[in-house]
Design an enzyme around this catalytic site. Structure first.
Site, short mmCIF file in Angstrom:
data_model
loop_
_atom_site.label_atom_id
_atom_site.label_comp_id
_atom_site.label_asym_id
_atom_site.label_seq_id
_atom_site.Cartn_x
_atom_site.Cartn_y
_atom_site.Cartn_z
N PRO A 10 -3.13 -3.01 7.16
CA PRO A 10 -4.48 -3.38 6.72
C PRO A 10 -4.53 -4.13 5.40
O PRO A 10 -3.80 -3.80 4.46
CB PRO A 10 -5.21 -2.03 6.61
CG PRO A 10 -4.12 -1.02 6.51
CD PRO A 10 -2.96 -1.55 7.29
N ASN A 11 -5.41 -5.12 5.39
CA ASN A 11 -5.74 -5.94 4.21
C ASN A 11 -4.68 -6.96 3.85
O ASN A 11 -4.93 -7.82 3.00
CB ASN A 11 -6.08 -5.06 3.00
CG ASN A 11 -7.30 -4.19 3.25
OD1 ASN A 11 -8.33 -4.69 3.67
ND2 ASN A 11 -7.16 -2.90 3.07
N ARG A 18 -7.34 -13.05 -2.45
CA ARG A 18 -8.06 -12.15 -3.36
C ARG A 18 -7.05 -11.42 -4.23
O ARG A 18 -5.90 -11.26 -3.83
CB ARG A 18 -8.86 -11.07 -2.60
CG ARG A 18 -9.55 -11.55 -1.36
CD ARG A 18 -11.04 -11.62 -1.50
NE ARG A 18 -11.59 -12.29 -0.31
CZ ARG A 18 -11.97 -11.66 0.79
NH1 ARG A 18 -11.91 -10.35 0.85
NH2 ARG A 18 -12.43 -12.34 1.82
N TYR A 23 -1.41 -8.96 -6.18
CA TYR A 23 -0.54 -9.21 -5.03
C TYR A 23 0.03 -10.62 -4.96
O TYR A 23 0.71 -10.97 -4.01
CB TYR A 23 -1.30 -8.87 -3.74
CG TYR A 23 -1.55 -7.38 -3.61
CD1 TYR A 23 -0.50 -6.50 -3.40
CD2 TYR A 23 -2.83 -6.85 -3.72
CE1 TYR A 23 -0.71 -5.13 -3.30
CE2 TYR A 23 -3.05 -5.49 -3.63
CZ TYR A 23 -1.99 -4.63 -3.42
OH TYR A 23 -2.19 -3.28 -3.32
N ASN A 74 5.43 -3.21 6.88
CA ASN A 74 4.60 -3.03 5.68
C ASN A 74 3.29 -2.47 6.20
O ASN A 74 2.40 -3.22 6.62
CB ASN A 74 4.38 -4.33 4.91
CG ASN A 74 3.58 -4.09 3.63
OD1 ASN A 74 3.03 -2.99 3.43
ND2 ASN A 74 3.52 -5.09 2.77
N ALA A 77 -1.83 0.56 3.19
CA ALA A 77 -2.30 1.89 2.80
C ALA A 77 -2.01 2.96 3.87
O ALA A 77 -1.93 4.16 3.54
CB ALA A 77 -3.78 1.85 2.48
N HIS A 80 0.71 5.73 3.39
CA HIS A 80 0.50 6.97 2.63
C HIS A 80 -0.33 8.00 3.40
O HIS A 80 -0.55 9.10 2.90
CB HIS A 80 -0.19 6.63 1.31
CG HIS A 80 0.35 5.39 0.65
ND1 HIS A 80 1.66 5.28 0.26
CD2 HIS A 80 -0.22 4.17 0.38
CE1 HIS A 80 1.87 4.06 -0.26
NE2 HIS A 80 0.74 3.38 -0.19
N ASP A 87 4.86 9.00 13.90
CA ASP A 87 5.23 9.49 15.24
C ASP A 87 5.58 8.33 16.18
O ASP A 87 6.50 8.44 17.00
CB ASP A 87 4.06 10.28 15.83
CG ASP A 87 3.90 11.65 15.20
OD1 ASP A 87 4.82 12.10 14.48
OD2 ASP A 87 2.85 12.30 15.43
N GLU A 98 10.95 0.37 5.87
CA GLU A 98 9.66 0.38 5.18
C GLU A 98 9.68 -0.69 4.10
O GLU A 98 10.62 -0.78 3.32
CB GLU A 98 9.41 1.75 4.55
CG GLU A 98 8.12 1.80 3.75
CD GLU A 98 7.87 3.16 3.10
OE1 GLU A 98 8.49 4.16 3.52
OE2 GLU A 98 7.05 3.20 2.17
N HIS A 100 7.35 -2.94 1.07
CA HIS A 100 6.15 -3.16 0.26
C HIS A 100 6.38 -4.32 -0.69
O HIS A 100 7.48 -4.48 -1.24
CB HIS A 100 5.78 -1.92 -0.56
CG HIS A 100 5.50 -0.74 0.29
ND1 HIS A 100 4.36 -0.63 1.03
CD2 HIS A 100 6.25 0.35 0.55
CE1 HIS A 100 4.41 0.50 1.71
NE2 HIS A 100 5.55 1.11 1.45
N LEU A 101 5.33 -5.09 -0.91
CA LEU A 101 5.38 -6.17 -1.90
C LEU A 101 5.53 -5.58 -3.30
O LEU A 101 6.34 -6.06 -4.10
CB LEU A 101 4.08 -6.98 -1.84
CG LEU A 101 3.86 -7.76 -0.54
CD1 LEU A 101 2.38 -8.01 -0.33
CD2 LEU A 101 4.62 -9.06 -0.59
N SER A 102 4.71 -4.58 -3.60
CA SER A 102 4.70 -3.99 -4.94
C SER A 102 5.67 -2.81 -4.99
O SER A 102 6.09 -2.27 -3.95
CB SER A 102 3.28 -3.51 -5.27
OG SER A 102 2.86 -2.52 -4.36
N ARG A 107 3.26 2.74 -9.32
CA ARG A 107 1.80 2.65 -9.22
C ARG A 107 1.19 4.07 -9.15
O ARG A 107 1.82 5.05 -9.53
CB ARG A 107 1.43 1.78 -8.01
CG ARG A 107 1.99 0.35 -8.13
CD ARG A 107 1.55 -0.53 -6.99
NE ARG A 107 0.10 -0.73 -6.99
CZ ARG A 107 -0.56 -1.30 -5.98
NH1 ARG A 107 0.09 -1.75 -4.91
NH2 ARG A 107 -1.86 -1.46 -6.05
N ARG A 111 0.31 6.58 -4.03
CA ARG A 111 1.18 5.62 -3.33
C ARG A 111 2.63 6.07 -3.29
O ARG A 111 3.49 5.39 -2.72
CB ARG A 111 1.08 4.23 -3.98
CG ARG A 111 -0.29 3.61 -3.89
CD ARG A 111 -0.29 2.18 -4.42
NE ARG A 111 -1.63 1.80 -4.83
CZ ARG A 111 -2.59 1.33 -4.03
NH1 ARG A 111 -2.35 1.15 -2.75
NH2 ARG A 111 -3.79 1.03 -4.49
#
Ligand code: CA2
Length: 145
Positions: A10-11, A18, A23, A74, A77, A80, A87, A98, A100-102, A107, A111
């Site tokens: 998501p996002n 944005r 990001y 990725n 959210a 978490h 599953d 797994e 992540h960009l950040s 953080r 997270r």
């Protein structure tokens, strides 16, 4: 030829449009192009998907069984919160990374928890868009070793 699914949650469709201070300015379409170019040079096949919907991500993981050799996720959210994604990954018995960009561990504490990490072979975070090609390299080596 090794086939790798790159799944974005998501996002992440908003990347580069944005909050560039958080990001960065690179769009998800730019990242897809980087991954496709990397895969062409490495003689791999990459499928790149994004969804804002947890069930659609579960469906994409199920559909990878017997088709893909590995999954780079990725989950945004959902990382978490989502026992459903954990599953689903466990059920398809494919190696997962797994991503992540950040650097999620630098953080907020919410997270730091990951359901994905429990079923992943490894984790890459904090390298921005470059993390995607790092993850491709890691997955190709893992699968072909
Ligand atoms: O660092 C990552 O890649 C994250 O997966 C990004 C997620 C965040 O919830 C994870 O904790 C870490 C958030 C993605 C939101 O992406 C946006 C992009 C542009 C504007 C707003 C949100």
């Amino acid at each position: 030829m090794t086939s790798i699914l790159i799944l974005n949650g998501p996002n992440l469709n908003l990347l580069g449009t944005r909050q560039p201070e958080v990001y960065g300015a690179t769009t998800l379409a730019d990242i897809e192009k980087m991954c496709t170019a990397w895969a062409d040079a490495a003689n791999c096949t990459v499928t790149f998907l994004q969804s804002n919907h947890e069930g659609a991500l579960v469906d994409a993981i199920h559909a990878a069984r017997g088709v893909q050799d590995g999954i780079i996720l990725n989950a945004g959210a959902y990382t978490h919160t989502s026992i459903a994604l954990m599953d689903a990954l466990a059920s398809v018995e494919l190696p997962a990374i797994e991503l992540h960009l950040s650097n999620v561990h630098a953080r907020e504490t919410f997270r730091h928890k990951s359901y994905i990490a429990k079923v992943a072979v490894g984790l890459i975070c904090g390298f921005g868009p470059r993390g995607y090609t790092l993850a491709l390299d890691a997955m190709k080596s893992y699968v072909e070793d």
